[in-house]
Motif scaffolding. Structure first.
Motif, PDB file in Angstrom:
ATOM      1  N   ALA A  40       1.195  -0.768  -0.169  1.00 54.99           N
ATOM      2  CA  ALA A  40       0.072   0.125  -0.255  1.00 54.99           C
ATOM      3  C   ALA A  40       1.155   1.878  -0.146  1.00 54.99           C
ATOM      4  CB  ALA A  40      -0.755  -0.153   1.134  1.00 54.99           C
ATOM      5  N   PRO A  41       0.092   2.024  -0.579  1.00 56.97           N
ATOM      6  CA  PRO A  41       1.011   3.416  -0.709  1.00 56.97           C
ATOM      7  C   PRO A  41       1.485   4.783   0.794  1.00 56.97           C
ATOM      8  CG  PRO A  41      -1.013   4.094  -1.548  1.00 56.97           C
ATOM      9  CD  PRO A  41      -0.770   2.385  -0.955  1.00 56.97           C
ATOM     10  N   GLY A  42       2.336   4.622   1.079  1.00 57.28           N
ATOM     11  CA  GLY A  42       3.674   5.387   1.761  1.00 57.28           C
ATOM     12  C   GLY A  42       2.408   6.413   2.970  1.00 57.28           C
ATOM     13  N   TYR A  43       2.056   6.950   4.242  1.00 62.09           N
ATOM     14  CA  TYR A  43       0.929   7.946   4.601  1.00 62.09           C
ATOM     15  C   TYR A  43       2.703   8.393   5.572  1.00 62.09           C
ATOM     16  CZ  TYR A  43      -2.124  10.444   7.288  1.00 62.09           C
ATOM     17  OH  TYR A  43      -2.929  11.420   7.989  1.00 62.09           O
ATOM     18  N   ASP A  44       2.651   7.496   6.443  1.00 61.09           N
ATOM     19  CA  ASP A  44       3.691   8.975   7.443  1.00 61.09           C
ATOM     20  C   ASP A  44       4.537   7.625   8.010  1.00 61.09           C
ATOM     21  OD1 ASP A  44       1.861   7.677   8.854  1.00 61.09           O
ATOM     22  OD2 ASP A  44       1.703   9.600  10.352  1.00 61.09           O
ATOM     23  N   ARG A  45       5.522   8.754   9.120  1.00 61.00           N
ATOM     24  CA  ARG A  45       6.469   7.470   9.745  1.00 61.00           C
ATOM     25  C   ARG A  45       6.228   7.122  11.687  1.00 61.00           C
ATOM     26  NH1 ARG A  45      12.142   6.078   7.796  1.00 61.00           N
ATOM     27  NH2 ARG A  45      11.981   3.856   8.737  1.00 61.00           N
ATOM     28  N   LEU A  46       6.425   6.348  12.274  1.00 62.71           N
ATOM     29  CA  LEU A  46       5.908   6.427  13.784  1.00 62.71           C
ATOM     30  C   LEU A  46       7.266   6.974  14.305  1.00 62.71           C
ATOM     31  CD1 LEU A  46       3.497   3.947  14.416  1.00 62.71           C
ATOM     32  CD2 LEU A  46       3.083   6.217  14.010  1.00 62.71           C
ATOM     33  N   PRO A  47       7.108   6.756  15.564  1.00 59.25           N
ATOM     34  CA  PRO A  47       8.891   7.441  16.313  1.00 59.25           C
ATOM     35  C   PRO A  47       9.631   6.025  16.104  1.00 59.25           C
ATOM     36  CG  PRO A  47       7.270   7.927  17.437  1.00 59.25           C
ATOM     37  CD  PRO A  47       6.332   7.298  16.213  1.00 59.25           C
ATOM     38  N   LYS A  48      10.593   5.546  16.443  1.00 61.68           N
ATOM     39  CA  LYS A  48      11.505   4.972  16.478  1.00 61.68           C
ATOM     40  C   LYS A  48      11.145   3.608  17.808  1.00 61.68           C
ATOM     41  CE  LYS A  48      15.568   5.288  14.189  1.00 61.68           C
ATOM     42  NZ  LYS A  48      16.959   5.999  13.659  1.00 61.68           N
ATOM     43  N   PHE A  63      16.180  -4.963  17.779  1.00 58.39           N
ATOM     44  CA  PHE A  63      15.993  -4.386  16.985  1.00 58.39           C
ATOM     45  C   PHE A  63      15.385  -3.195  16.588  1.00 58.39           C
ATOM     46  CE2 PHE A  63      14.711  -8.426  14.241  1.00 58.39           C
ATOM     47  CZ  PHE A  63      16.003  -8.652  14.074  1.00 58.39           C
ATOM     48  N   ARG A  64      15.575  -1.582  16.245  1.00 54.83           N
ATOM     49  CA  ARG A  64      15.051  -0.444  15.989  1.00 54.83           C
ATOM     50  C   ARG A  64      15.068   0.049  14.680  1.00 54.83           C
ATOM     51  NH1 ARG A  64      17.051   3.707  19.618  1.00 54.83           N
ATOM     52  NH2 ARG A  64      17.451   5.519  18.124  1.00 54.83           N
ATOM     53  N   TYR A  65      13.763   0.060  14.896  1.00 58.18           N
ATOM     54  CA  TYR A  65      13.006   0.446  13.379  1.00 58.18           C
ATOM     55  C   TYR A  65      12.172   1.647  13.557  1.00 58.18           C
ATOM     56  CZ  TYR A  65      10.331   0.330   9.452  1.00 58.18           C
ATOM     57  OH  TYR A  65       9.800   0.753   7.716  1.00 58.18           O
ATOM     58  N   ALA A  66      11.377   2.956  12.792  1.00 60.52           N
ATOM     59  CA  ALA A  66      10.910   3.570  12.985  1.00 60.52           C
ATOM     60  C   ALA A  66       9.591   2.733  12.080  1.00 60.52           C
ATOM     61  CB  ALA A  66      11.239   4.561  12.353  1.00 60.52           C
ATOM     62  N   PRO A  67       8.739   2.539  12.461  1.00 61.99           N
ATOM     63  CA  PRO A  67       7.773   1.474  11.491  1.00 61.99           C
ATOM     64  C   PRO A  67       6.639   3.023  10.319  1.00 61.99           C
ATOM     65  CG  PRO A  67       7.541   0.910  13.810  1.00 61.99           C
ATOM     66  CD  PRO A  67       7.728   2.501  13.817  1.00 61.99           C
ATOM     67  N   ARG A  68       6.360   2.410   9.210  1.00 62.88           N
ATOM     68  CA  ARG A  68       5.567   3.007   8.385  1.00 62.88           C
ATOM     69  C   ARG A  68       4.325   3.350   8.370  1.00 62.88           C
ATOM     70  NH1 ARG A  68       8.757   1.113   2.851  1.00 62.88           N
ATOM     71  NH2 ARG A  68       8.881  -0.564   4.113  1.00 62.88           N
ATOM     72  N   ARG A  69       2.865   4.181   8.223  1.00 61.92           N
ATOM     73  CA  ARG A  69       1.946   3.793   7.898  1.00 61.92           C
ATOM     74  C   ARG A  69       1.718   4.259   6.380  1.00 61.92           C
ATOM     75  NH1 ARG A  69      -1.668   6.678  12.368  1.00 61.92           N
ATOM     76  NH2 ARG A  69      -0.955   9.130  11.503  1.00 61.92           N
ATOM     77  N   VAL A  70       0.792   2.980   6.715  1.00 59.41           N
ATOM     78  CA  VAL A  70       0.356   2.666   4.954  1.00 59.41           C
ATOM     79  C   VAL A  70      -0.501   2.892   4.678  1.00 59.41           C
ATOM     80  CG1 VAL A  70       2.314   1.418   4.439  1.00 59.41           C
ATOM     81  CG2 VAL A  70       0.546   0.730   5.040  1.00 59.41           C
ATOM     82  N   GLN A  71      -1.272   3.881   3.490  1.00 57.85           N
ATOM     83  CA  GLN A  71      -2.614   3.990   2.920  1.00 57.85           C
ATOM     84  C   GLN A  71      -3.504   2.880   2.507  1.00 57.85           C
ATOM     85  OE1 GLN A  71      -3.637   7.795   1.953  1.00 57.85           O
ATOM     86  NE2 GLN A  71      -5.646   8.189   3.442  1.00 57.85           N
TER      87      GLN A  71
END
Ligand SMILES: [Zn+2]
Length: 409
Positions: A40-48, A63-71
């Motif tokens: 799905a297309p990206g929307y924004d990114r959450l904090p790490k 693991f360290r990662y900033a998850p994306r939110r998708v639309q």
């Protein structure tokens, strides 16, 4: 797939040293919706955020990662799906599988200590592992089922009993279901959980003479041949001998000390099969049998009953059962008479044992019960019934396991 390891660092955090692995999304691959797993297309990114991974060389690893939110066109704005996580827990699936596998070999407390995590994390990991396994397991082809009650914890309240349902086919013996209490409702709940296809496909069911079970099995699985288990009948006989011994022992003690000596420390000898009693215990038993004691007669009756199981012919087995119960009824030993009445009223179900001979494995229920006791008694530190239930499925359910990219243990 779709992610890259960016950087691995050893860092001091508080007192401890940890390994931190930063992850980044792969530039050319879009995030996937966590609901439907479609890109799905990206929307924004959450904090790490951080997820705990399997410790490497005894060093805590994250693991360290900033998850994306998708639309997602179907589900709206949602967090992307992360292959190393189940979405809720701060542990990676690899670590949960790792802890769950170790929790079969060590107690949960030990597992937590050795791998520098909390009891709660081990519990949650096993829970995740078991839930996955229960959702994925195959119930087709269950032909023989054993139903039994198990005591656990302290006291004899209704909640201290469990109803367990096993599969006891030759090719697969496992725990299928466990539930609190031992009422009709409990067993109905269990059969319902397994589903009507499993219940209708049964050819043999095996149980104790516990009335609630008998009536539910008769109505729900009437097509299956109902067998009263040898192991349970032996248990009833042993209990009766023990009751006779105890009553007689206290009667003798009241009369004279010397007479009571004969019965002292004989409990375990009497419960054993005659041919297995050796050495001094054997001498003592011989002396006891030569006496006119009631215990001796009760024991002799119990021993005689062992022949019953050796018959090949249903007719002869039936004749033996008649003879044995007739003798027991004339023994003037109330506990033995009680067993005889019980055997008479369940004669058909007991003789089913011969009709099913060679088709069901006779020691299966007993074997599984012993394994359950190991789990309920082992000091896992179960605080709740729920935790124990999960531990039972985990150790005896033969559940399928989630796959991981690498097996650490
Ligand atoms: Zn979606």
């Amino acid at each position: 797939m779709g992610f890259v390891y960016q950087e691995v660092r050893i860092q001091e955090r508080g007192q401890a040293v940890v390994i931190e692995i930063s992850l980044q999304p792969h530039g050319g691959i879009r995030g996937h919706c966590s609901q439907c797993r479609r890109p799905a297309p990206g929307y924004d990114r959450l904090p790490k955020r951080r997820w705990q991974f399997v410790p490497l060389w005894g060093i805590g690893t994250w693991f360290r990662y900033a998850p994306r939110r998708v639309q997602c066109p179907a589900h709206g704005v949602v967090v992307e799906s992360l292959p190393w996580s189940d979405g809720k827990r701060p542990l990676t699936c690899a670590l949960m599988g790792f802890l769950a596998r170790w929790a079969r070999r060590l107690s949960w407390r030990e597992t937590a200590r050795v791998f520098q995590t909390s009891w709660e994390s081990v519990y949650r990991s096993v829970e995740w592992f078991v839930q996955w396994g229960l959702a994925e397991r195959q119930l087709a082809g269950v032909e023989s089922m054993g139903v039994d009650e198990i005591h656990w914890g302290h006291g004899l309240r209704a909640a201290n009993f469990l109803t367990v349902i096993y599969q006891i086919d030759g090719h697969c013996r496992r725990l299928l279901w466990v539930g609190q209490r031992r009422t009709e409702a409990t067993l109905r709940r269990g059969l319902k959980a397994l589903g009507p296809e499993v219940v209708k496909g049964l050819r043999f069911v095996c149980s104790d003479m516990w009335k609630p079970y008998l009536s539910v099995l008769a109505t729900e699985a009437g097509q299956a041949l109902h067998v009263l288990d040898r192991f349970h009948i032996t248990m009833h006989l042993n209990q009766a001998v023990d009751q006779v011994r105890r009553a007689e022992s206290s009667r003798l003690r009241a009369a004279s000390q010397a007479a009571a000596q004969q019965l002292k420390h004989t409990r375990w000898t009497l419960l054993r099969r005659g041919s297995r009693v050796r050495g001094r215990a054997r001498q003592k038993l011989q002396a006891l049998l030569a006496s006119k004691l009631q215990t001796a007669r009760a024991w002799e009756l119990k021993e005689t009953f062992a022949h019953f199981w050796k018959y090949r012919s249903l007719t002869w087995a039936g004749a033996f059962l008649d003879y044995w119960t007739w003798r027991a009824m004339r023994s003037r030993l109330e506990p033995m008479k009680k067993v005889a009445r019980m055997l008479r009223s369940h004669e058909e179900l007991i003789l089913n044992w011969f009709r099913a001979k060679g088709e069901i494995s006779t020691g299966a229920v007993e074997g599984l019960n012993n394994k359950i006791r190991v789990v309920t008694r082992r000091s896992y530190g179960f605080r709740t019934y729920k935790a124990m239930e999960i531990a039972l499925y985990h150790t005896l359910g033969r559940l399928p396991e989630p796959e991981s990219a690498h097996r650490f243990c």
